[in-house]
Scaffold this active site. Structure first.
Site, mmCIF file in Angstrom:
data_model
loop_
_atom_site.group_PDB
_atom_site.id
_atom_site.type_symbol
_atom_site.label_atom_id
_atom_site.label_comp_id
_atom_site.label_asym_id
_atom_site.label_seq_id
_atom_site.Cartn_x
_atom_site.Cartn_y
_atom_site.Cartn_z
ATOM 1 N N ASP A 132 10.245 -7.001 57.178
ATOM 2 C CA ASP A 132 11.563 -6.360 57.274
ATOM 3 C C ASP A 132 12.441 -6.692 56.063
ATOM 4 O O ASP A 132 13.665 -6.571 56.135
ATOM 5 C CB ASP A 132 12.247 -6.803 58.574
ATOM 6 C CG ASP A 132 13.305 -5.829 59.042
ATOM 7 O OD1 ASP A 132 13.233 -4.640 58.683
ATOM 8 O OD2 ASP A 132 14.222 -6.260 59.775
ATOM 9 N N ASP A 172 9.183 1.001 60.055
ATOM 10 C CA ASP A 172 10.110 0.799 58.920
ATOM 11 C C ASP A 172 9.412 0.537 57.593
ATOM 12 O O ASP A 172 10.078 0.465 56.562
ATOM 13 C CB ASP A 172 11.102 -0.348 59.181
ATOM 14 C CG ASP A 172 12.031 -0.075 60.353
ATOM 15 O OD1 ASP A 172 12.134 1.095 60.767
ATOM 16 O OD2 ASP A 172 12.646 -1.022 60.847
ATOM 17 N N ASP A 313 17.628 -5.216 69.131
ATOM 18 C CA ASP A 313 17.323 -4.806 67.756
ATOM 19 C C ASP A 313 17.515 -5.948 66.764
ATOM 20 O O ASP A 313 17.063 -5.860 65.623
ATOM 21 C CB ASP A 313 18.234 -3.647 67.332
ATOM 22 C CG ASP A 313 17.940 -2.370 68.097
ATOM 23 O OD1 ASP A 313 16.768 -2.110 68.395
ATOM 24 O OD2 ASP A 313 18.894 -1.617 68.402
#
Length: 338
Positions: A132, A172, A313
């Site tokens: 991430d 992502d 999240d």
């Protein structure tokens, strides 16, 4: 002393009934064999078919919602968790929860559980190196371990013959690559994962963000640059986001037109109230969306619940760490349903 010799005689059984009985046994065995072959053929056909409207995925007894439903919380929390635990939802595989030495057996157990529910198995593979880019879901494996981890997942999926398997690959990963400055590197890791995970009955969708993130032309170019589109079924859209379904269908069609007909699945797990502007991290007032398998067309294979509702999240807007169970969110997302 020898036994006395019997002078009685036994009448031989008629041969006709014996022959008929033997034939019936043979016929019964043929029927059993044929039914077994038909059952296996039906299972193989189901696994060979791409996801579509009506596809039902596993509702795992090991989900965070299932665990929360028996953890002894308050009445509203328990009711929300119990309702969510019954909803077919993608299982996320992460190296933090499913390390290299455990992930194979975990996937095998999930496959067995899916068979018991006559369902497909949907997993999100989420362990990319520098996953991430240092944000809320920071982490991931180093390249060598990632190759081994995805290889073990792939072997477990391959062993689940006759089961339809859906892989949501690295949420992502592509959409974040411009800000991470690492598309070429990430594409190499994703290629390794695709090679390791591909197999009969396994349908891979590489994550492609959502309609509010990158314009379709920009996302199409990013996807082309990975060199993976010919090796996967298509793309996954709206994963862990809140964009409404109609917008994601339109986006899927734009991408498909630009990319020569690629397919898509859309996450509708938390988009029942639509987006909250640009807020993507635990926005207030959201609601679960349409159940998986409700919608599809020639481009969108179907919608699925991919992000488990009730999981945070990230540490934002009052939520705990990414992926942790958040009772308040579960209650809010299921309002009016439990």
């Amino acid at each position: 002393m020898p036994a006395p010799h019997s002078t009685s005689t036994r009448r031989p059984l008629p041969r006709g009934p014996l022959i008929v009985g033997a034939l019936l046994v043979v016929l019964a065995l043929i029927v059993v064999f044929a039914v077994g072959r038909l059952t296996l053929a039906a299972a193989d056909a189901a696994s060979a078919a791409a996801p579509a409207v009506g596809t039902r995925i596993l509702a795992s007894s090991t989900s965070t919602a299932a665990r929360a439903s028996v953890s002894g919380g308050g009445a509203r929390e328990t009711a929300a968790a119990d309702w969510l635990a019954r909803q077919p939802t993608t299982v996320w595989l992460t190296p933090e929860g499913d390390p290299i030495d455990a992930v194979h057996d975990r996937v095998v157990r999930l496959a067995d559980e899916a068979r018991g529910q006559d369902a497909a198995l949907s997993v999100a593979v989420y362990g990319l190196p520098d996953r991430d880019c240092g944000s809320h879901s920071t982490g991931g494996l180093d390249p060598e371990d990632y190759a081994e981890w995805t290889s073990r997942i792939g072997r477990a999926l391959a062993s689940a013959a006759g089961l339809q398997k859906i892989v949501i690959l690295e949420p992502d990963s592509v959409a974040l690559s411009p800000s991470c400055g690492s598309l070429t590197e990430r594409a190499g890791y994703l290629r390794t994962a695709v090679d390791n995970l591909s197999g009969p009955g396994t349908w891979i969708y590489i994550d492609a963000g959502n309609s509010a993130w990158h314009p379709a032309e920009e996302m199409a170019e990013l996807l082309r640059a990975t060199g993976l589109l010919s090796s996967v079924r298509g793309v996954a859209l709206n994963v862990s986001n809140y964009q409404d379904t109609a917008s994601e269908f339109a986006y899927a069609h734009e991408l498909s037109d630009l990319l020569g007909g690629t397919h898509a699945v859309i996450d509708t797990s938390r988009n029942g109230a639509g987006p909250a502007g640009a807020q993507w991290c635990n926005p207030a007032g959201r609601r679960v969306g349409s159940e998986g398998g409700s919608y599809g067309d020639g481009v969108v294979d179907t919608n699925l619940w991919i992000k488990p509702p009730g999981e945070s999240d990230g540490a934002c807007n009052g939520g705990p760490a990414a992926g942790a169970w958040w009772p308040d969110a579960a209650i809010e997302l299921t309002r009016g349903l439990v």
